[in-house]
Structure formats: C-alpha cells, structure tokens
Design an enzyme around this catalytic site. Structure first.
Site, short mmCIF file in Angstrom:
data_model
loop_
_atom_site.label_atom_id
_atom_site.label_comp_id
_atom_site.label_asym_id
_atom_site.label_seq_id
_atom_site.Cartn_x
_atom_site.Cartn_y
_atom_site.Cartn_z
N ILE A 52 34.53 36.95 31.29
CA ILE A 52 35.21 38.22 31.51
C ILE A 52 34.07 39.42 31.90
CG2 ILE A 52 37.00 40.30 30.34
CD1 ILE A 52 38.28 37.83 28.31
N PRO A 53 33.77 40.06 32.90
CA PRO A 53 32.37 40.72 33.34
C PRO A 53 32.58 41.63 32.82
CG PRO A 53 34.42 39.89 35.60
CD PRO A 53 34.44 39.59 34.01
N CYS A 54 32.80 42.44 31.85
CA CYS A 54 32.13 43.32 31.08
C CYS A 54 31.25 44.01 31.43
CB CYS A 54 33.08 43.83 30.12
SG CYS A 54 31.44 42.33 28.60
N HIS A 55 29.96 42.82 32.56
CA HIS A 55 28.89 43.78 33.03
C HIS A 55 29.06 44.45 34.00
CE1 HIS A 55 29.35 39.66 34.57
NE2 HIS A 55 28.66 39.79 35.40
#
Length: 157
Positions: free
Chosen positions: A125-128
């Site tokens: 889950i690409p919170c970056h």
C-alpha cells in the site's frame, strides 16, 4: 495462524506478516508483531513466499504492481485512504489533499496524513507516494531517507 518473514532489501530489513489468506503487515525493521510465528522463507507458506518474490522483483525494478491479497486492519476511514493509495501509479506521487479529495473528504488532508502514517502494509500500500502540497518529502514511518529511496527506485526508467 499469523506468520512473519524477515527479508533483506536494498532499503534495509523488512518484516512481512500474513495469515494463510492475506498479507496483514509490512514494516521496515525486524520487529515481529506479538503472537506472530517467525519463519524462514523455506518454511513459510505460499503467500509469504510469493510476497518475498514480488518484493525482490520490485526492488530489482522488474515489478510495478503487486498482485497479493491484502487485509489491513484499521478504521473505515483509514481503509478508504489505503484503498486510494493503491490507485497511485508506480513512479507517480499525490499530495495529501489530492487523496482527501479522491475519497470525498476535501478538507481532511491532515486526517489522510494520519491514516497514511498508520498504514500497516508499507510498499504494497504505497504510502511513500504521498508528498506535501509543495512537493516536499513529508513524514514517513520508516524515515524520509527510505521514502526518497523508494521514490527514486520508481522513477528510474
């Protein structure tokens, strides 16, 4: 049963947590959740082995999307935010405000930031991929340096 698998990556060690059915956590570092059974890759179940394979491909620049079942634990608002994060294409970024607007909570960009910070399944889950309104790097649970490293990996073509 919840199992954990630790992997070495170019960004440092990560610990993946999964049930038999879905990935429930991915954190930088070597700390395993309480009650989870640590295992080596050769004794891990099919889902953890597949997660390890896909992560290796991602860090090698060979994978842009993940095809893993995910089951993050959080509030309904957090799950909305995390679902929106999964729509950010590889190599692109969004602001907290853009995510707030996407989920229909135009003024909730601070709450989006908090949900982003509590994302239990980093990278997958690409919170970056979420940055400040001015394009600056903002908080990342694993540290700004790792966030910058992941974004640099994704912008290499």
């Amino acid at each position: 049963m919840i199992r954990t698998l630790q992997l070495e990556t170019p960004a440092g060690p990560v610990t993946v947590t999964a049930s038999d059915d879905a990935v429930t956590g991915l954190r930088f570092g070597t700390e395993s959740p309480e009650g989870a059974q640590p295992c080596r890759e050769e004794e891990a179940g099919p889902l953890l082995r597949e997660t390890a394979r896909q992560l290796r491909e991602y860090f090698a620049g060979e994978r842009r999307t993940f095809t893993l079942p995910l089951a993050p634990h959080g509030s309904e608002f957090q799950k909305k935010v995390w679902a929106a994060l999964r729509t950010i294409p590889y190599g692109e970024t969004r602001t907290y405000r853009q995510i707030a607007e996407q989920i229909g909570h135009n003024l909730a960009f601070r709450a989006v930031g908090m949900a982003n910070n509590r994302n239990p399944i980093g990278i997958l889950i690409p919170c970056h991929r979420v940055i400040g309104y001015d394009g600056k790097m903002t908080g990342y649970a694993a540290g700004i340096g790792i966030k910058e490293q992941l974004l640099a990996l994704e912008t290499r073509r």
